[in-house]
Design an enzyme around this catalytic site. Sequence first.
Site, short mmCIF file in Angstrom:
data_model
loop_
_atom_site.label_atom_id
_atom_site.label_comp_id
_atom_site.label_asym_id
_atom_site.label_seq_id
_atom_site.Cartn_x
_atom_site.Cartn_y
_atom_site.Cartn_z
N CYS A 1 0.84 -1.18 0.00
CA CYS A 1 0.00 0.00 0.00
C CYS A 1 0.89 1.25 0.00
O CYS A 1 1.80 1.37 0.81
CB CYS A 1 -0.88 -0.10 1.23
SG CYS A 1 -1.25 1.42 2.06
N GLU A 2 0.61 2.15 -0.95
CA GLU A 2 1.51 3.30 -1.09
C GLU A 2 1.35 4.33 0.03
O GLU A 2 2.18 5.22 0.17
CB GLU A 2 1.32 3.97 -2.46
CG GLU A 2 0.00 4.67 -2.65
CD GLU A 2 -0.14 5.24 -4.06
OE1 GLU A 2 0.60 4.82 -4.97
OE2 GLU A 2 -0.99 6.13 -4.22
N HIS A 3 0.27 4.21 0.81
CA HIS A 3 0.07 5.17 1.91
C HIS A 3 0.87 4.80 3.15
O HIS A 3 1.37 5.67 3.84
CB HIS A 3 -1.41 5.24 2.29
CG HIS A 3 -2.29 5.63 1.15
ND1 HIS A 3 -3.40 4.90 0.78
CD2 HIS A 3 -2.22 6.66 0.28
CE1 HIS A 3 -3.98 5.47 -0.26
NE2 HIS A 3 -3.27 6.53 -0.60
N HIS A 4 0.92 3.49 3.44
CA HIS A 4 1.54 3.06 4.69
C HIS A 4 2.77 2.17 4.48
O HIS A 4 3.44 1.83 5.46
CB HIS A 4 0.51 2.29 5.55
CG HIS A 4 -0.69 3.09 5.92
ND1 HIS A 4 -1.87 3.03 5.21
CD2 HIS A 4 -0.89 4.00 6.91
CE1 HIS A 4 -2.76 3.85 5.77
NE2 HIS A 4 -2.19 4.46 6.79
N GLN B 1 -5.13 -0.59 -4.78
CA GLN B 1 -5.80 -1.72 -5.41
C GLN B 1 -6.52 -1.31 -6.69
O GLN B 1 -6.50 -2.05 -7.68
CB GLN B 1 -6.78 -2.35 -4.41
CG GLN B 1 -7.41 -3.63 -4.95
CD GLN B 1 -8.27 -4.33 -3.93
OE1 GLN B 1 -8.00 -4.27 -2.73
NE2 GLN B 1 -9.31 -5.00 -4.39
N HIS C 1 -6.13 -5.69 3.18
CA HIS C 1 -5.11 -4.65 3.37
C HIS C 1 -4.63 -4.66 4.81
O HIS C 1 -5.42 -4.44 5.74
CB HIS C 1 -5.73 -3.28 3.04
CG HIS C 1 -6.01 -3.10 1.59
ND1 HIS C 1 -5.36 -2.16 0.81
CD2 HIS C 1 -6.85 -3.76 0.76
CE1 HIS C 1 -5.81 -2.25 -0.42
NE2 HIS C 1 -6.71 -3.21 -0.48
N CYS D 1 -2.99 -2.51 6.29
CA CYS D 1 -3.16 -1.20 6.95
C CYS D 1 -4.55 -1.08 7.56
O CYS D 1 -4.81 -0.17 8.35
CB CYS D 1 -2.87 -0.05 5.99
SG CYS D 1 -4.02 0.08 4.62
#
Length: 175
Positions: free
Chosen positions: A64-67, A106, A134, A136
């Site tokens: 996941c590119e955020h976390h 995703q 996910h 996260c």
Amino acid sequence: MILEAVGEDVSREGLQDTPKRVAKMYAEVFSGLKEDPKEYFKTVFHEGHEELVLVKDIPFYSMCEHHLVPFFGKAHIAYIPRDGVVTGLSKLARAVETVSKRPQLQERITSSIAESLMETLNPHGVYVMVEAEHMCMTMRGIKKPGAKTVTAVSRGILETDAVKRSEVITYINMN
Ligand SMILES: Nc1nc2c(ncn2[C@@H]2O[C@H](COP(=O)(O)OP(=O)(O)OP(=O)(O)O)[C@@H](O)[C@H]2O)c(=O)[nH]1
Ligand SMILES: [Zn+2]
């Protein structure tokens, strides 16, 4: 720097090689950035097959590119060839691998596979479904283990023809 920031003793034995290991791991899990999924679809066969091709339950692991924590699950890729032009079955799984091994969302995994197929094979239609958990959302934050996200993208005839699309979804849901 991460270990220092969280207050670890970076000189202890177990952590000494950790920066090197993490660098090596990131090189592996983000190796898809250097690849283009469209390259795989250049392997084509002229088979005269104009009906559905579906490769389902392709496992994948992404980040996941955020976390920068993993999300993982299965991808299902369907297309209806034009002029009987099909690609190698393994190439669909290779495309999943390439787009997964990047900092990702995703939705973007789903749409980039669909677009790559449309642009290269020019099929009558494409349908891509991705289901994933996910981390996260499970190990941190809202903490909802078992929650599953489903994303789907349809193009061409599989976007416009609801009957054909539901046929594909039936095959995906079949054991
Ligand atoms: N649309 C989408 N969102 C994602 C994906 N992976 C993670 N996210 C979400 O990205 C969002 C980032 O939200 P932020 O509020 O910026 O970050 P945060 O404070 O860590 O959010 P929480 O996870 O709610 O604690 C979260 O809602 C995640 O669930 C993905 O593949 N697609
Ligand atoms: Zn996340």
